[in-house]
Design a protein around this motif. Sequence first.
Motif, PDB file in Angstrom:
ATOM      1  N   MET A   1       0.823  -1.203   0.000  1.00 44.86           N
ATOM      2  CA  MET A   1       0.000   0.000   0.000  1.00 44.86           C
ATOM      3  C   MET A   1       0.862   1.260   0.000  1.00 44.86           C
ATOM      4  N   HIS A   2       2.098   1.125   0.475  1.00 46.79           N
ATOM      5  CA  HIS A   2       3.024   2.259   0.473  1.00 46.79           C
ATOM      6  C   HIS A   2       3.564   2.537  -0.930  1.00 46.79           C
ATOM      7  N   VAL A   3       3.846   1.455  -1.675  1.00 46.58           N
ATOM      8  CA  VAL A   3       4.499   1.624  -2.973  1.00 46.58           C
ATOM      9  C   VAL A   3       3.513   1.745  -4.129  1.00 46.58           C
ATOM     10  N   ALA A   4       2.321   1.171  -3.988  1.00 45.28           N
ATOM     11  CA  ALA A   4       1.357   1.198  -5.089  1.00 45.28           C
ATOM     12  C   ALA A   4      -0.040   0.934  -4.548  1.00 45.28           C
ATOM     13  N   GLY A   5      -1.029   1.563  -5.152  1.00 49.11           N
ATOM     14  CA  GLY A   5      -2.415   1.345  -4.762  1.00 49.11           C
ATOM     15  C   GLY A   5      -2.988   0.098  -5.410  1.00 49.11           C
ATOM     16  N   PRO A   6      -4.195  -0.310  -5.011  1.00 47.91           N
ATOM     17  CA  PRO A   6      -4.813  -1.528  -5.566  1.00 47.91           C
ATOM     18  C   PRO A   6      -4.914  -1.515  -7.081  1.00 47.91           C
ATOM     19  N   ALA A   7      -5.215  -0.354  -7.675  1.00 47.20           N
ATOM     20  CA  ALA A   7      -5.358  -0.295  -9.133  1.00 47.20           C
ATOM     21  C   ALA A   7      -4.028  -0.568  -9.823  1.00 47.20           C
ATOM     22  N   GLU A   8      -2.934  -0.135  -9.205  1.00 46.25           N
ATOM     23  CA  GLU A   8      -1.621  -0.338  -9.816  1.00 46.25           C
ATOM     24  C   GLU A   8      -1.107  -1.756  -9.587  1.00 46.25           C
ATOM     25  N   VAL A   9      -1.513  -2.381  -8.499  1.00 43.39           N
ATOM     26  CA  VAL A   9      -1.114  -3.762  -8.249  1.00 43.39           C
ATOM     27  C   VAL A   9      -1.881  -4.715  -9.152  1.00 43.39           C
ATOM     28  N   GLY A  10      -3.164  -4.432  -9.390  1.00 42.71           N
ATOM     29  CA  GLY A  10      -3.989  -5.341 -10.164  1.00 42.71           C
ATOM     30  C   GLY A  10      -4.350  -6.560  -9.333  1.00 42.71           C
ATOM     31  N   THR A  11      -4.503  -7.689 -10.002  1.00 43.17           N
ATOM     32  CA  THR A  11      -4.792  -8.937  -9.296  1.00 43.17           C
ATOM     33  C   THR A  11      -3.514  -9.458  -8.662  1.00 43.17           C
ATOM     34  N   LEU A  12      -3.529  -9.593  -7.341  1.00 45.85           N
ATOM     35  CA  LEU A  12      -2.344 -10.046  -6.610  1.00 45.85           C
ATOM     36  C   LEU A  12      -2.465 -11.532  -6.295  1.00 45.85           C
ATOM     37  N   ASN A  13      -1.492 -12.305  -6.789  1.00 46.84           N
ATOM     38  CA  ASN A  13      -1.401 -13.724  -6.463  1.00 46.84           C
ATOM     39  C   ASN A  13      -0.174 -13.894  -5.565  1.00 46.84           C
ATOM     40  N   MET A  14      -0.399 -13.925  -4.260  1.00 46.90           N
ATOM     41  CA  MET A  14       0.722 -13.980  -3.325  1.00 46.90           C
ATOM     42  C   MET A  14       0.810 -15.350  -2.672  1.00 46.90           C
ATOM     43  N   VAL A  15       2.007 -15.902  -2.683  1.00 42.16           N
ATOM     44  CA  VAL A  15       2.294 -17.172  -2.029  1.00 42.16           C
ATOM     45  C   VAL A  15       3.162 -16.891  -0.818  1.00 42.16           C
ATOM     46  N   SER A  16       2.753 -17.389   0.334  1.00 42.85           N
ATOM     47  CA  SER A  16       3.531 -17.276   1.562  1.00 42.85           C
ATOM     48  C   SER A  16       4.098 -18.651   1.884  1.00 42.85           C
ATOM     49  N   ASP A  17       5.432 -18.755   1.913  1.00 46.40           N
ATOM     50  CA  ASP A  17       6.046 -20.064   2.128  1.00 46.40           C
ATOM     51  C   ASP A  17       7.423 -19.888   2.764  1.00 46.40           C
ATOM     52  N   THR A  18       8.135 -20.996   2.926  1.00 43.06           N
ATOM     53  CA  THR A  18       9.486 -20.930   3.456  1.00 43.06           C
ATOM     54  C   THR A  18      10.403 -20.253   2.442  1.00 43.06           C
ATOM     55  N   HIS A  19      11.540 -19.793   2.920  1.00 43.25           N
ATOM     56  CA  HIS A  19      12.521 -19.176   2.024  1.00 43.25           C
ATOM     57  C   HIS A  19      12.891 -20.135   0.898  1.00 43.25           C
ATOM     58  N   ARG A  20      13.149 -21.385   1.244  1.00 49.40           N
ATOM     59  CA  ARG A  20      13.582 -22.368   0.242  1.00 49.40           C
ATOM     60  C   ARG A  20      12.523 -22.564  -0.828  1.00 49.40           C
ATOM     61  N   GLN A  21      11.262 -22.684  -0.434  1.00 48.45           N
ATOM     62  CA  GLN A  21      10.199 -22.895  -1.419  1.00 48.45           C
ATOM     63  C   GLN A  21       9.993 -21.654  -2.284  1.00 48.45           C
ATOM     64  N   CYS A  22      10.121 -20.466  -1.688  1.00 43.40           N
ATOM     65  CA  CYS A  22       9.965 -19.236  -2.470  1.00 43.40           C
ATOM     66  C   CYS A  22      11.072 -19.112  -3.501  1.00 43.40           C
ATOM     67  N   VAL A  23      12.299 -19.470  -3.127  1.00 49.11           N
ATOM     68  CA  VAL A  23      13.404 -19.457  -4.085  1.00 49.11           C
ATOM     69  C   VAL A  23      13.096 -20.394  -5.246  1.00 49.11           C
ATOM     70  N   ASP A  24      12.566 -21.568  -4.941  1.00 50.10           N
ATOM     71  CA  ASP A  24      12.215 -22.518  -5.994  1.00 50.10           C
ATOM     72  C   ASP A  24      11.163 -21.928  -6.942  1.00 50.10           C
ATOM     73  N   LEU A  25      10.174 -21.245  -6.378  1.00 53.84           N
ATOM     74  CA  LEU A  25       9.109 -20.672  -7.204  1.00 53.84           C
ATOM     75  C   LEU A  25       9.649 -19.642  -8.184  1.00 53.84           C
ATOM     76  N   VAL A  26      10.510 -18.747  -7.700  1.00 52.79           N
ATOM     77  CA  VAL A  26      11.012 -17.696  -8.581  1.00 52.79           C
ATOM     78  C   VAL A  26      12.016 -18.267  -9.577  1.00 52.79           C
ATOM     79  N   GLN A  27      12.756 -19.298  -9.201  1.00 54.34           N
ATOM     80  CA  GLN A  27      13.676 -19.928 -10.140  1.00 54.34           C
ATOM     81  C   GLN A  27      12.928 -20.631 -11.267  1.00 54.34           C
ATOM     82  N   ARG A  28      11.749 -21.186 -10.948  1.00 55.86           N
ATOM     83  CA  ARG A  28      10.962 -21.871 -11.971  1.00 55.86           C
ATOM     84  C   ARG A  28      10.104 -20.906 -12.797  1.00 55.86           C
TER      85      ARG A  28
END
Length: 300
Positions: free
Chosen positions: A111-138
Amino acid sequence: MDLALLEDFLELARELNFSRAAEKRNMTQPAFSRRIRALEDAMRTPLVLRTTRQVALTPAGKAFQPRAAAIARAFADAQREALEAAGRTQRSLNLAATHALSYTFVPRWLMHVAGPAEVGTLNMVSDTHRQCVDLVQRGEASFFISHRGPDTPQDLSERQFRHHVIGSDRLVPVSAPDAAGRPRWRLATDDGPAPYIGYGAASGLHAILEAHWALHGRPDLRQVMSSVLAATNLEMAKEGQGIAYLPGSLAERDLDRGRLVPAGDASHHVSVQVVIYRPRSRLSAHCEAFWQKVVRGSAV
């Protein structure tokens, strides 16, 4: 070659266990093993050492692993660009964040960096560091937000990913208070090792603390439990089970209300940054516009 074979191999490289990797890929172990054999046939060399006791990557497998991840990510990028050219993309952000930051920091920061209209549809995954690294690598997440320690080896290659600092935090040793409001457990006392509520190896906070202690000395602690979730460690600390090193952004409310108290002075705090990662390859127009707002925005 079936590109899904690369995903099979990458899952096996992460798990180093055929049964767990097959389960993650939603198939039986015999079928999964045949697919790994098919990939090795295509590569014309063994990629995995199989013994009755363990699974390990061969030198060829270790060399192939980052290439396979890059190919999988490049295909995801190409698919996204094709859909964008066909006018079939949506204004959406695929964002991965570690558990500790997704609870408190990320909603405020967005909300500090961008409003809802600028974010659009947000698909956020909350996981461990290791799993998040895997997601962005894939290529399954365009952005990844995590804590970063100054002494911690980085999991994402600087050649393939860039990062930007979006905030600062600190890991603070905390304890439940006793009847007089003093910490039930303290660091640096003569009473022997203090009980410690630690982090599992999949947690990025585990790596940050271990790297910091390797350089600056480890407190006298006796680990009584571990969890990959900072929120779990927070609750166990509140129950008086021991000392937990918690992100200040997560613990501040309980510290303000006296449900937790510092278990050591400022010399025991570990300063960390909050950073956002993205691939160096081009993202969608919407994601690139969001990144520009991130870079122009101030850290929080």
